[in-house]
Design an enzyme around this catalytic site. Structure first.
Site, PDB file in Angstrom:
ATOM      1  CG  LEU A  41      -2.228  -0.703   1.204  1.00 24.60           C
ATOM      2  CD1 LEU A  41      -2.935  -0.576   2.551  1.00 24.60           C
ATOM      3  CD2 LEU A  41      -3.141  -0.179   0.095  1.00 24.60           C
ATOM      4  CG  ASP A  42       0.933   3.937  -3.294  1.00 22.30           C
ATOM      5  OD1 ASP A  42       1.881   3.171  -3.524  1.00 22.30           O
ATOM      6  OD2 ASP A  42       0.134   4.325  -4.162  1.00 22.30           O
TER       7      ASP A  42
END
EC number: 5.4.99.25
Length: 298
Positions: A41-42
């Site tokens: 996930l960013d």
């Protein structure tokens, strides 16, 4: 070794942390180096991040390939260097003329089986280097389009902000889908550009947001969300083995196929998952041996 044993922890990742940061916190909480995650996930994104502890790291590759769901906000009328709110605005085009019908029609064309060019700031390797590192150095990054599937791309709400429009959407998609790229492509289809301003992952395979815990809560009360056996039996079909079959599976040997589609959990008489198998022709192939014959019983 972790006192909790092998298993899965479902984390609600906060904004501002990388997925590797979360892995680092879990290593300290569970006192083991054998920790990994199933799908990056960013830093700006929040939501479901599945963490594997000890031998459960062996199944993370299978989880990474699982379908996923997201809730996102897309800003129409602006293109950014990173396709999200953290990048520089490269272009602004008035979007106030867009109707809900026009937006939904463009979204419809992005549903189903499509080919998507991944985000230029993805972790895909180009010539042995991560695309996002090259992009942040100002170098041109050319990525090949990949087949993906968008099962659901639903418009929930729209808010007009001067010349821009913010839309809230929900997405069910295949592994390998980039939501930033989806926002980019929607903006391009509408002729105004677009980028993601908020992103929350709500599901990875069978693991959903209502199962997720905060890192602070986990630090106060360290515990697995599911043991390795529980996680495997949630994710995969089950095959019960005889004692002889269990011994063979624990040694990585093939068994007669039984006609189960996809990967399945092969269990001994005590219900413990010995291995993950896949039928190939008349025999099985070992995908992962979770309780090898050399392991101490337990």
């Amino acid at each position: 070794m972790s006192a909790t044993g092998p298993g899965i922890v479902v984390i609600d990742k906060p904004a501002g942390m990388t997925s590797h940061d979360v892995v680092g916190r879990c290593r300290r909480i569970f006192a083991t180096r054998r920790v990994g995650h199933a799908g990056t996930l960013d830093p700006m994104a929040t939501g479901v991040l599945v963490i594997g502890i000890e031998r459960a790291t062996k199944i993370l590759g299978l989880l990474t390939a699982a379908p996923k769901s997201y809730a996102a906000t897309i800003r129409l009328g602006q293109t950014t260097s990173t396709e999200d709110a953290e990048g520089q605005v490269l272009q602004s085009v008035p979007a106030k003329h867009l109707t809900i019908e026009a937006i939904d029609a463009a979204m419809e064309r992005l549903r189903g089986e499509i080919r998507q060019v991944p985000s230029s700031v993805s972790a895909i390797k180009v010539g042995g280097r991560r695309a996002y590192r090259l992009a942040r150095q100002g170098r041109s990054v050319q990525l090949e389009a990949r087949p993906i599937r968008i099962d659901r791309f639903e418009l929930l709400a729209a808010r007009r902000r001067d010349q821009l429009i913010d839309i809230d959407v929900e997405i069910d998609c295949s592994s390998g889908t980039y939501i930033r790229a989806l926002a980019r492509d929607l903006g391009d289809a509408l002729g105004v550009g677009g980028h993601v301003t908020a992103l929350r992952r709500t599901r990875v395979g069978r693991f959903e947001l209502d199962q997720a815990r905060s890192l602070d809560d986990l630090a106060e009360r360290p515990a697995l969300s599911l043991s390795l056996d529980e996680a495997c039996l949630l994710m995969f079909a089950r095959r019960d083995l005889t004692a002889a079959e269990a011994s063979a599976a624990a040694n990585g040997r093939s068994l007669p196929a039984v006609g189960i589609d996809g990967v399945y959990a092969a269990c001994d008489a005590d219900g413990r998952v010995i291995a993950l198998l896949r039928d190939e022709g008349s025999r099985t192939r070992s995908v992962a041996v979770l309780r090898p014959a050399t392991m101490h019983p337990g």
